[in-house]
Write an enzyme that holds these catalytic residues in place. Structure first.
Site, mmCIF file in Angstrom:
data_model
loop_
_atom_site.group_PDB
_atom_site.id
_atom_site.type_symbol
_atom_site.label_atom_id
_atom_site.label_comp_id
_atom_site.label_asym_id
_atom_site.label_seq_id
_atom_site.Cartn_x
_atom_site.Cartn_y
_atom_site.Cartn_z
ATOM 1 N N HIS A 166 -7.664 1.383 2.381
ATOM 2 C CA HIS A 166 -7.487 0.875 3.752
ATOM 3 C C HIS A 166 -8.151 1.808 4.781
ATOM 4 O O HIS A 166 -7.508 2.272 5.719
ATOM 5 C CB HIS A 166 -5.988 0.689 4.077
ATOM 6 C CG HIS A 166 -5.760 -0.263 5.208
ATOM 7 N ND1 HIS A 166 -4.632 -1.036 5.318
ATOM 8 C CD2 HIS A 166 -6.518 -0.574 6.300
ATOM 9 C CE1 HIS A 166 -4.703 -1.778 6.417
ATOM 10 N NE2 HIS A 166 -5.841 -1.508 7.033
ATOM 11 N N GLU A 205 0.838 -1.201 0.000
ATOM 12 C CA GLU A 205 0.000 0.000 0.000
ATOM 13 C C GLU A 205 0.871 1.248 0.000
ATOM 14 O O GLU A 205 1.936 1.248 0.618
ATOM 15 C CB GLU A 205 -0.900 0.004 1.259
ATOM 16 C CG GLU A 205 -1.867 -1.174 1.280
ATOM 17 C CD GLU A 205 -2.711 -1.254 2.555
ATOM 18 O OE1 GLU A 205 -2.515 -0.420 3.456
ATOM 19 O OE2 GLU A 205 -3.552 -2.166 2.632
HETATM 20 P P1 NAI Z 1 -10.552 -11.059 15.556
HETATM 21 O O1 NAI Z 1 -9.248 -11.524 16.089
HETATM 22 O O2 NAI Z 1 -11.610 -10.653 16.495
HETATM 23 O O3 NAI Z 1 -11.165 -12.211 14.598
HETATM 24 C C1 NAI Z 1 -10.408 -12.937 13.680
HETATM 25 C C2 NAI Z 1 -11.067 -14.318 13.570
HETATM 26 O O4 NAI Z 1 -10.450 -15.029 12.510
HETATM 27 C C3 NAI Z 1 -10.886 -15.153 14.833
HETATM 28 O O5 NAI Z 1 -12.143 -15.637 15.265
HETATM 29 C C4 NAI Z 1 -9.983 -16.289 14.379
HETATM 30 O O6 NAI Z 1 -10.220 -17.499 15.066
HETATM 31 C C5 NAI Z 1 -10.351 -16.389 12.917
HETATM 32 N N1 NAI Z 1 -9.361 -17.043 12.067
HETATM 33 C C6 NAI Z 1 -8.021 -17.038 12.161
HETATM 34 N N2 NAI Z 1 -7.478 -17.753 11.161
HETATM 35 C C7 NAI Z 1 -8.508 -18.215 10.418
HETATM 36 C C8 NAI Z 1 -8.603 -19.011 9.259
HETATM 37 N N3 NAI Z 1 -7.503 -19.472 8.637
HETATM 38 N N4 NAI Z 1 -9.823 -19.304 8.779
HETATM 39 C C9 NAI Z 1 -10.943 -18.873 9.397
HETATM 40 N N5 NAI Z 1 -10.923 -18.115 10.515
HETATM 41 C C10 NAI Z 1 -9.721 -17.784 11.015
HETATM 42 O O7 NAI Z 1 -10.198 -9.895 14.528
HETATM 43 P P2 NAI Z 1 -11.147 -8.727 14.041
HETATM 44 O O8 NAI Z 1 -11.048 -7.577 14.964
HETATM 45 O O9 NAI Z 1 -12.464 -9.259 13.694
HETATM 46 O O10 NAI Z 1 -10.364 -8.283 12.701
HETATM 47 C C11 NAI Z 1 -10.338 -9.113 11.545
HETATM 48 C C12 NAI Z 1 -9.349 -8.559 10.545
HETATM 49 O O11 NAI Z 1 -9.734 -7.238 10.149
HETATM 50 C C13 NAI Z 1 -7.916 -8.439 11.061
HETATM 51 O O12 NAI Z 1 -7.037 -8.878 10.061
HETATM 52 C C14 NAI Z 1 -7.709 -6.956 11.241
HETATM 53 O O13 NAI Z 1 -6.366 -6.591 11.068
HETATM 54 C C15 NAI Z 1 -8.571 -6.416 10.114
HETATM 55 N N6 NAI Z 1 -8.988 -5.019 10.288
HETATM 56 C C16 NAI Z 1 -8.998 -4.220 9.169
HETATM 57 C C17 NAI Z 1 -9.387 -2.899 9.278
HETATM 58 C C18 NAI Z 1 -9.429 -2.027 8.053
HETATM 59 O O14 NAI Z 1 -9.265 -0.811 8.167
HETATM 60 N N7 NAI Z 1 -9.667 -2.580 6.894
HETATM 61 C C19 NAI Z 1 -9.730 -2.288 10.565
HETATM 62 C C20 NAI Z 1 -9.793 -3.244 11.667
HETATM 63 C C21 NAI Z 1 -9.405 -4.559 11.506
#
Ligand code: NAI
Length: 411
Positions: A294, A271
């Site tokens: 992003h 990015e």
């Molecule tokens: P979280 O940690 O609450 O949830 C992630 C989930 O993914 C967990 O339940 C975990 O068990 C599951 N997981 C891990 N590996 C997996 C796989 N191979 N297959 C299926 N499930 C799997 O995280 P949250 O807060 O929900 O964030 C999710 C993503 O969003 C993160 O990568 C975070 O960096 C990203 N994010 C992006 C933002 C943006 O501006 N676009 C802002 C905030 C978060």
């Protein structure tokens, strides 16, 4: 290794907040009794930060301030660092831990913002709006109902049912969607969501697939050519998680071949670091792809939540010693200590340290009424609630233990 005792009253505690952190943080510090809060609009270059940090007890930064080992060496009084953002890569976390400095962040303060954006993208994609919008900007009038659908009754497949994925599921049900999800950890469904046995099942059944997994070795390239080929013809893909989760060349090929209806992508393997740098991506040529820079979590409300979350963690650590939510430091969740005094001891995690600590208390004739210990790799954090008003003798003895990094005394 620095060794010192800290037992300061709140009016002597200096807080420096850089990078235009939301006013909400200042309000939160003030409400907790901390009034020496200095706010600067931008990041400080390392040389200037090294000069300013010497008398700072709590430092608040966002993503542009680098807290290097050199900065930490100059930070004689620094007690904790708050990253008023999600990431903590800008801080040398191990170096901070070795100096007994916990680092806090706000990993989930923008959950709702991401879920709302994705919800909107689902509606836009299902109606073919990205392509119609792009065409209209060029003067074309694509007035057609072809490949344009309501979301009601359609299936949303969520991969990664954590904070964002599960909240998105609830919002999508509000629009009448069927929700199914796959997570590597068994998660209880919220609302009427249906857990799937495999990622493939989600890919094969969903009309829209949305990714909400973390960036790990296992999730890099999670969606590649094979996974895209499993998706229903005309289905849509949304990625607002991390850039390396989707293979962009494979996605570009699937779009080129017209196998997907469209996509919405907020995160990319590489990015631009500023608005002056060009955004380069194979996806730019596709009208049916919604590209966002992003900004999934970038809202006013998220900034406020981040300010509240991080400043609360910092004041709790200062007032009570709880290190809950620290990313680099042993996490100890402590009860109130209204009836006892509290001594916090951070040490190198070496054999014999606890024995030396207990010996220091027994030599000082102080009774321990509560003890809490947690270690993280090479650092230990032990908290003792004691019945004494004169902690001087035991603090001196603790200070003399060679593995001591720092101690604090809370009234
Ligand atoms: P979280 O940690 O609450 O949830 C992630 C989930 O993914 C967990 O339940 C975990 O068990 C599951 N997981 C891990 N590996 C997996 C796989 N191979 N297959 C299926 N499930 C799997 O995280 P949250 O807060 O929900 O964030 C999710 C993503 O969003 C993160 O990568 C975070 O960096 C990203 N994010 C992006 C933002 C943006 O501006 N676009 C802002 C905030 C978060």
């Amino acid at each position: 290794m620095t060794q010192r005792n800290l037992s300061l009253s709140k009016d002597k505690i200096r807080i420096l907040l850089l990078e235009n952190i939301s006013e909400r943080a200042v309000e939160c510090f003030n409400a907790a009794g901390y009034h020496q809060v200095e706010c600067l609009p931008g990041a400080l270059p390392v040389d200037e930060l090294v000069e300013r940090i010497a008398d700072v007890h709590f430092l608040g930064i966002r993503s542009r301030t680098r807290v290097t080992e050199r900065v930490l060496d100059a930070a004689d009084r620094l007690t904790a660092i708050g990253c008023f953002c999600i990431g903590t890569d800008q801080v040398d976390l191990a170096a901070a831990r070795h100096r007994g400095i916990p680092v806090f962040n706000a990993p989930y303060a923008n959950t709702r913002s991401v879920a709302e954006l994705v919800l909107a993208e689902i509606v836009m994609l299902m109606r073919g709006i990205p392509a119609k919008n792009a065409a209209a900007h060029r003067g074309e009038w694509l007035k057609s109902a072809r490949a344009s659908f309501e979301v009601r009754g359609k299936t949303l497949g969520i991969i990664g049912y954590g904070h964002i994925g599960s909240q998105l599921g609830i919002l999508a049900e509000g629009l009448g969607m069927r929700v199914m999800y796959y997570d590597v950890v068994r998660k209880l469904p919220l609302g009427n969501a249906e857990p799937a046995d495999s990622q493939d099942e989600v890919l094969e059944r969903a009309d829209v697939v949305s990714l909400h997994v973390p960036d790990t070795a296992e999730t890099r390239g999670l969606i590649d050519a094979g996974e895209l080929a499993r998706m229903k013809p005309g289905a849509h893909l949304i990625n607002a998680s991390r850039g390396k989760v989707v293979s962009i060349p494979a996605l570009a090929q699937a779009l080129e071949q017209g196998r997907l209806g469209g996509a919405a992508i907020d995160v990319f393997p590489s990015e631009p670091t500023s608005k002056d740098e060009e955004f380069v991506s194979e996806l730019r040529e596709f009208d049916n792809v919604l590209l966002t820079p992003h900004i999934g979590g970038s809202t006013h409300e998220a900034q406020q939540n981040i300010a509240l979350d991080v400043s609360t963690k910092m004041t709790l650590y200062s007032d009570n010693g709880s290190s809950t939510g620290a990313v680099n430091f042993p996490e100890v969740n402590l009860p109130d200590h209204a009836t006892a005094r509290r001594i916090l001891h951070i040490h190198r995690n070496e054999p014999g340290v606890l024995q030396a600590i207990n010996h220091a208390f027994s030599e000082a004739g102080i009774n321990i009424v509560g003890q809490y210990l947690q270690t993280l790799t090479d650092v230990g954090y032990v908290v003792m609630d004691v019945e004494t008003d004169d902690a001087g003798p035991v603090l001196r003895r603790l200070h003399d233990i060679p593995a001591t990094i720092r101690t604090r005394f809370l009234y």
